[in-house]
Enzyme design. Sequence first.
Site, PDB file in Angstrom:
ATOM      1  N   SER A  55       0.832  -1.207   0.000  1.00 56.35           N
ATOM      2  CA  SER A  55       0.000   0.000   0.000  1.00 56.35           C
ATOM      3  C   SER A  55       0.867   1.258   0.000  1.00 56.35           C
ATOM      4  O   SER A  55       2.006   1.254   0.468  1.00 56.35           O
ATOM      5  CB  SER A  55      -0.910   0.029   1.228  1.00 56.35           C
ATOM      6  OG  SER A  55      -1.768  -1.081   1.252  1.00 56.35           O
TER       7      SER A  55
HETATM    8  N1  SAH Z   1      -0.901  -4.767   4.145  1.00 56.90           N
HETATM    9  C1  SAH Z   1      -0.255  -5.046   2.875  1.00 56.90           C
HETATM   10  C2  SAH Z   1      -1.153  -4.690   1.713  1.00 56.90           C
HETATM   11  C3  SAH Z   1      -1.122  -5.749   0.671  1.00 56.90           C
HETATM   12  S1  SAH Z   1      -2.343  -5.651  -0.592  1.00 56.90           S
HETATM   13  C4  SAH Z   1       1.079  -4.337   2.795  1.00 56.90           C
HETATM   14  O1  SAH Z   1       1.359  -3.458   3.613  1.00 56.90           O
HETATM   15  O2  SAH Z   1       1.876  -4.684   1.933  1.00 56.90           O
HETATM   16  C5  SAH Z   1      -3.661  -6.620   0.055  1.00 56.90           C
HETATM   17  C6  SAH Z   1      -3.364  -8.054   0.437  1.00 56.90           C
HETATM   18  O3  SAH Z   1      -4.599  -8.694   0.792  1.00 56.90           O
HETATM   19  C7  SAH Z   1      -2.758  -8.920  -0.669  1.00 56.90           C
HETATM   20  O4  SAH Z   1      -1.575  -9.500  -0.218  1.00 56.90           O
HETATM   21  C8  SAH Z   1      -3.838  -9.966  -0.944  1.00 56.90           C
HETATM   22  O5  SAH Z   1      -3.313 -11.231  -1.329  1.00 56.90           O
HETATM   23  C9  SAH Z   1      -4.545 -10.049   0.395  1.00 56.90           C
HETATM   24  N2  SAH Z   1      -5.888 -10.577   0.352  1.00 56.90           N
HETATM   25  C10 SAH Z   1      -6.825 -10.463  -0.629  1.00 56.90           C
HETATM   26  N3  SAH Z   1      -7.960 -11.095  -0.277  1.00 56.90           N
HETATM   27  C11 SAH Z   1      -7.761 -11.628   0.958  1.00 56.90           C
HETATM   28  C12 SAH Z   1      -8.565 -12.404   1.864  1.00 56.90           C
HETATM   29  N4  SAH Z   1      -9.816 -12.774   1.572  1.00 56.90           N
HETATM   30  N5  SAH Z   1      -8.018 -12.777   3.057  1.00 56.90           N
HETATM   31  C13 SAH Z   1      -6.750 -12.421   3.392  1.00 56.90           C
HETATM   32  N6  SAH Z   1      -5.942 -11.690   2.567  1.00 56.90           N
HETATM   33  C14 SAH Z   1      -6.434 -11.301   1.372  1.00 56.90           C
END
Ligand code: SAH
Length: 204
Positions: A55
């Site tokens: 993010s």
């Molecule tokens: N907090 C992360 C943001 C990553 S983007 C950071 O700081 O890098 C969002 C993430 O949510 C991705 O890794 C994606 O694989 C995950 N994601 C998507 N759907 C999900 C679900 N149902 N349960 C858990 N994680 C999920």
Amino acid sequence: MRNQLAEVLIEKGIVDEAVLNAIRSIPRHLFLDSSFEDHAYQDKAFPIGADQTISQPYTVAFQSELLQVEPNHKILEIGTGSGYQTAVLLKLKARVYTIERQLELFKKTNLFFNKMGYRPKNVIFGDGYKGLPEEAPFDGIIVTAGAPFVPKPLLAQLKIGGRLVIPVGVEEQIMTLFVRKSAKEFEKTELGSFRFVPLLEDKN
Ligand code: SAH
């Protein structure tokens, strides 16, 4: 460079000193593939593999601020991704549980946490829509992917006084804060639009 990034976030309206200090201290470049390292301290999102992104720092700071983390709070993060948001929560001295549904990212980030000495209470491979009932209730729950709707289990797993910070929407998301006022009452506040990768339901 991290101090400069914190200054940019202050200009954009972030005021929480604990959150800003976390941004000042966490080496974001280590959470990115080395090809993006040079850009790590720009206020931008970047690819982290498996079609996911780390993010934008402003978004991480904004969500962290809304969560109002206090030392020892029990926090659930949905979407571990690169682990950067997790690291911010740990820096705020929270006890962090974090769920990731993509096996590749789950494995990679777990190894990275070990290497870096980051110690979330648990990193779970699973579906964030369900929350983590066995560890509930939480002081705060943060969703870091765009949710088409608000999953009921997440509201149910908040303490009274607990906060859920969740971007809700499909193409674009409205950052939404729910504060649990009582067993049945939630105060809802909408806080502007953002763009996230989708919170996915099915595993693949
Ligand atoms: N907090 C992360 C943001 C990553 S983007 C950071 O700081 O890098 C969002 C993430 O949510 C991705 O890794 C994606 O694989 C995950 N994601 C998507 N759907 C999900 C679900 N149902 N349960 C858990 N994680 C999920």
